[in-house]
Design an enzyme around this catalytic site. Sequence first.
Site, short mmCIF file in Angstrom:
data_model
loop_
_atom_site.label_atom_id
_atom_site.label_comp_id
_atom_site.label_asym_id
_atom_site.label_seq_id
_atom_site.Cartn_x
_atom_site.Cartn_y
_atom_site.Cartn_z
N THR A 1 1.19 8.04 8.30
CA THR A 1 2.43 7.36 8.64
C THR A 1 3.04 8.05 9.85
O THR A 1 3.06 9.29 9.92
CB THR A 1 3.42 7.44 7.44
OG1 THR A 1 2.75 6.90 6.29
CG2 THR A 1 4.69 6.67 7.71
N ALA B 1 0.06 -2.54 -3.23
CA ALA B 1 1.48 -2.83 -3.45
C ALA B 1 1.70 -3.40 -4.85
O ALA B 1 2.64 -3.02 -5.55
CB ALA B 1 1.98 -3.80 -2.38
N PHE B 2 0.82 -4.30 -5.29
CA PHE B 2 0.96 -4.90 -6.63
C PHE B 2 0.80 -3.84 -7.73
O PHE B 2 1.52 -3.85 -8.72
CB PHE B 2 -0.10 -6.01 -6.85
CG PHE B 2 0.28 -7.34 -6.26
CD1 PHE B 2 0.81 -7.45 -4.98
CD2 PHE B 2 0.09 -8.51 -6.98
CE1 PHE B 2 1.15 -8.68 -4.44
CE2 PHE B 2 0.44 -9.75 -6.46
CZ PHE B 2 0.96 -9.84 -5.17
N ARG C 1 -15.98 21.53 6.81
CA ARG C 1 -16.13 20.43 5.86
C ARG C 1 -17.61 20.02 5.73
O ARG C 1 -18.11 19.83 4.63
CB ARG C 1 -15.28 19.23 6.31
CG ARG C 1 -15.25 18.12 5.28
CD ARG C 1 -14.28 17.03 5.66
NE ARG C 1 -12.91 17.49 5.61
CZ ARG C 1 -11.88 16.79 6.09
NH1 ARG C 1 -12.10 15.63 6.65
NH2 ARG C 1 -10.66 17.25 6.00
N CYS D 1 -2.52 6.55 -1.02
CA CYS D 1 -2.42 5.15 -0.57
C CYS D 1 -1.11 4.45 -0.86
O CYS D 1 -0.54 3.81 0.00
CB CYS D 1 -3.53 4.32 -1.18
SG CYS D 1 -5.15 4.78 -0.62
N PHE D 2 -0.64 4.55 -2.11
CA PHE D 2 0.42 3.64 -2.54
C PHE D 2 1.64 3.66 -1.63
O PHE D 2 2.04 2.64 -1.09
CB PHE D 2 0.83 3.93 -3.99
CG PHE D 2 -0.12 3.38 -5.02
CD1 PHE D 2 -1.28 2.73 -4.64
CD2 PHE D 2 0.15 3.50 -6.37
CE1 PHE D 2 -2.16 2.21 -5.58
CE2 PHE D 2 -0.72 2.98 -7.32
CZ PHE D 2 -1.87 2.35 -6.93
N PHE E 1 -2.21 14.55 -8.40
CA PHE E 1 -1.42 13.34 -8.64
C PHE E 1 -1.88 12.57 -9.88
O PHE E 1 -1.16 11.76 -10.42
CB PHE E 1 -1.35 12.44 -7.40
CG PHE E 1 -2.52 11.52 -7.20
CD1 PHE E 1 -2.50 10.22 -7.71
CD2 PHE E 1 -3.63 11.91 -6.47
CE1 PHE E 1 -3.56 9.35 -7.52
CE2 PHE E 1 -4.71 11.06 -6.27
CZ PHE E 1 -4.67 9.77 -6.80
N LEU F 1 -3.72 -3.86 1.35
CA LEU F 1 -2.30 -3.49 1.25
C LEU F 1 -1.67 -4.20 0.05
O LEU F 1 -0.90 -3.60 -0.70
CB LEU F 1 -1.54 -3.86 2.52
CG LEU F 1 -1.92 -3.14 3.82
CD1 LEU F 1 -0.99 -3.56 4.95
CD2 LEU F 1 -1.87 -1.63 3.66
#
Length: 464
Positions: free
Chosen positions: A74, A205-206, A22, A256-257, A318, A201
């Site tokens: 996660t 989320a919104f 990298r 992220c979402f 994405f 966060l």
Amino acid sequence: MAVIALKCPDIEVAVVDISVPRITAWNSDQLPIYEPGLDDVVKQCRGKNLFFSTDVEKHVCEADIVFVSVNTPTKTRGLGAGKAADLTYWESAARMIADVSKSDKIVVEKSTVPVKTAEAIEKILTHNSKGINFQILSNPEFLAEGTAIEDLFKPDRVLIGGRETPGGQKAIKALKDVYAHWVPEENIITTNLWSAELSKLAANAFLAQRISSVNAMSALCEATGANVSQVSYAVGKDTRIGSKFLNASVGFGGSCFQKDILNLVYICECNGLPEVAEYWKQVIKINDYQKTRFVNRVVASMFNTVSNKKIAILGFAFKKDTGDTRETPAIDVCKGLLGDKALLSIYDPQVTEDQIQRDLSMKKFDWDHPLHLQPMSPTTVKQVGVVWDAYEATKDAHGVCILTEWDEFKTLDFQRIYDNMQKPAFVFDGRNVVDSEKLRQIGFIVYSIGKPLDAWLKDMPALV
């Protein structure tokens, strides 16, 4: 870091990573990620006040401010599996900083982390400090891929959270002074640590919630004959709501979402707020439903089977203007079609065959671990071919699925595509990028998310 180097010529910036390939790529002409404008910024500063190195300990030891941007995947097992963030990489970074430091340092959280991470990091650093003073700041990133450089040049806001102590306030000022080189002071917000962590966060989320809201409406539009573009335009004209993030699609993706919402759900559960947790869970559920609904529509339209039929997949990233495939809806759509034995031909201008094969054979959440900890040689999915041209992908195909809104897909010669496809020829537009009426005139059967259905599609209802 590249933008900080560009805007603050008097500050020396060292980007370090343990991955030799990298760092080699960052020092080469071919940067390891595609992001419009990044190439120019790196090349202006590299070798002057921006350096890329694998000598992690040396640069950490010499630094006054250390930004930590490690993965926070996660958890896949143990307490909080499937929801909680795995802080393994964060913890080992903190221990390394404590080990090699010989002078006071400000340690800045850049990774998206669960609320109270800073407290855990602070404990590791202070218990191993050998008399060195560490100040922890939270400085979450609000840039969007595809427009990251522009977002950094003109941010809506820069958020810095720190301790409400004299030392904490001094650290906040030091970081504020860096951003003040180019960001107006009124756009730099300072808060306590927890507010900064939770704001990141909450913002994600919104945003994800808006996408799930319009996607939920898209299903109702199809059922009633309404047009989701007209509905979202009318709703977005309300100044209290605004027009951004109201495009119906096959679903949201990105690094992220989903991860941040799952994290939020876990934090709510841990704090005895099951109703709040349940509320945010629905945002993910609608996103999963939208992807399943799309696959069901494809299969149902094509006489209830795609077995041994060639399906062209246009777009795998994405979203447009990035090569990022993390949590891209294309993975679930492709897996759904492969489950029905479809033969896929995939074209994306920025995603390699190796990446696509890796994504389609990886377990959920594996993508968020460093490359050397991912499965080394994932089994190749035999029913998948990756090509470097939309016309090659669609040749002899029964159907075309548009899964990323790349600009080039709007200007394809669809007459040429139609002539070379099996008939009846189907287009399933998961991003509402094509002119469905024009395509119908050519002879295509078209499904656009949230738009009135072709007579053909009404006759072949999907079980959703």
